[in-house]
Design an enzyme around this catalytic site. Structure first.
Site, PDB file in Angstrom:
ATOM      1  CE  LYS A 162      39.039  -6.461  61.691  1.00 41.09           C
ATOM      2  NZ  LYS A 162      39.797  -7.715  61.760  1.00 41.09           N
ATOM      3  CG  ASP A 180      43.199  -4.983  58.926  1.00 38.22           C
ATOM      4  OD1 ASP A 180      44.027  -4.030  58.943  1.00 38.22           O
ATOM      5  OD2 ASP A 180      42.936  -5.622  57.889  1.00 38.22           O
TER       6      ASP A 180
END
Length: 301
Positions: A162, A180
Site C-alpha cells: 500500500k 486502504d
C-alpha cells in the site's frame, strides 16, 4: 533527490448533487431487480468503469491527502499515516521535516527526539523505529534516494505494498492501486470484489481497469469514502453514483438529511492538507489548520 511529479491541472469541481427521492426510489427498485440476477463479468466491468467516470466528475481535484514536497517526505508521511488520519500527519510532519530534511538527517537522529515530534500520530515508538530504519536503509543502500521500484520499496522497514504504491503513483507517476480501509470498504459495497485481503482486493480491482487508471481511481474512491460513503452512516441520498450502487439504502436516503452528513469540502469543512494543490483550492477546498490552531478542525474518518 528526485522531485515529486507535478499534479496535472484539472477542471473545477462539480458539486455532489443530492439524489431526488423519486430517483432514489427508482434506484432502489433497480438494485432489487438486478440482485436476483447475477451480474456478468462484462456488466461488472462496464459498471465499475462508469462509477470511475462519475467520480472523476465529482472529484476532478482528487489528490493524495498527505502534504509532501519530495519522495522522501511522502514515504515518511505515508508510514506515519497508519492508524491515524492524514490530517493529523500533515499537522505533525512540518516540524519533523524541518529538523530532519533528508534520510541522512533522520537516520542519525536521537530516537527520543523523533518520538516526541511524531507522538500526535499514535504508535510513535513503533513508527519511530520504522521511519528511522527506512531512512538508514535509504542512506546505506540507495545513496539517500527513494527508489521508484516496488521490489525495492517493500524491502524498507515499515513499507508494504500500500505504502509503496502511494509513493510510486504520486512521487514517480507509476500506476498503482492503494487499498486502504476506505478503498476496501467501497469496492466491496459496489460488488467489485468480495475479497478482504488487501493484496487480493488490489488484484481483483486492477483487473477491471487499465493500468493508466489505477492511481487516480485510488484517489477518487478514497475521496468518496471520506466525504460521502462513510463507514458507519453513508450519505446515500446525496450520493451521485447511487443508481450504480448495489448497497444503496445502507445509509441515509433522505436527500436533506444525507446532505448534512457530507464531510470536508462537500460539507463546507476544511480538508486534510495544510498545503493542498491549487486545483483543490480553486474548487473551493479549505486548507486544514496547523497543529494547535484554534480554527475549526476538519471532520471525517
Amino acid at each position: 533527490m528526485k522531485k515529486a511529479v507535478a499534479a496535472k491541472p484539472v477542471k473545477k469541481a462539480v458539486a455532489a448533487k443530492p439524489v431526488p427521492k423519486a430517483a432514489a426510489a427508482k434506484s432502489a427498485k433497480s438494485v432489487k431487480k438486478t440482485a436476483a440476477k447475477p451480474e456478468s463479468r462484462t456488466a461488472l466491468v462496464r459498471r465499475a468503469r462508469r462509477i470511475n467516470r462519475e467520480l472523476a466528475e465529482v472529484y476532478p481535484y482528487a489528490h493524495p491527502e498527505l502534504d509532501f514536497e519530495n519522495p522522501f517526505q511522502l514515504l515518511v508521511a505515508t508510514v506515519l499515516s497508519a492508524q491515524t488520519t492524514d490530517l493529523r500527519v500533515n499537522q505533525t510532519t512540518p516540524a519533523l521535516f524541518a529538523k530532519y530534511p533528508t534520510p541522512e538527517d533522520l537516520a542519525a537522529a536521537n530516537p527520543e527526539d523523533v518520538e516526541e515530534l511524531i507522538r500526535p500520530t499514535g504508535f510513535f515508538r513503533a513508527k519511530t523505529k520504522s521511519i528511522m530504519g527506512l531512512a538508514a536503509a535509504l542512506r546505506d543502500e540507495f545513496g539517500g534516494e527513494v527508489p521508484g521500484r516496488l521490489e525495492d520499496l517493500v524491502k524498507l522497514p515499515g513499507v508494504g505494498r500500500k505504502t509503496a504504491f502511494v509513493v510510486m503513483g504520486n512521487a514517480f507517476g507509476r500506476p498503482g492501486i492503494t487499498v486502504d480501509t476506505h478503498f476496501g470498504r467501497l469496492v466491496r459495497r459496489w460488488k467489485w470484489t468480495e475479497e478482504t485481503d488487501p493484496d487480493k482486493v488490489e488484484k481483483a480491482v486492477g483487473e477491471l481497469f487499465p493500468k493508466s487508471d489505477w492511481t487516480m481511481l485510488s484517489h477518487r474512491v478514497i475521496f468518496h469514502g471520506r466525504r460521502i460513503c462513510h463507514a458507519r452512516k453513508p450519505a446515500c441520498g446525496a450520493c451521485p453514483i447511487a443508481p450504480l450502487c448495489p448497497a444503496y439504502g445502507e445509509g441515509e436516503t433522505d436527500p436533506e438529511k444525507a446532505k448534512k452528513l457530507l464531510k470536508y469540502e462537500k460539507g463546507g469543512f476544511p480538508g486534510q492538507r495544510l498545503k493542498p494543490p491549487q486545483s483543490y483550492l480553486d474548487a473551493g477546498g479549505i486548507p486544514a489548520p496547523p497543529l494547535g490552531a484554534t480554527a475549526p478542525p476538519a471532520t471525517g474518518e
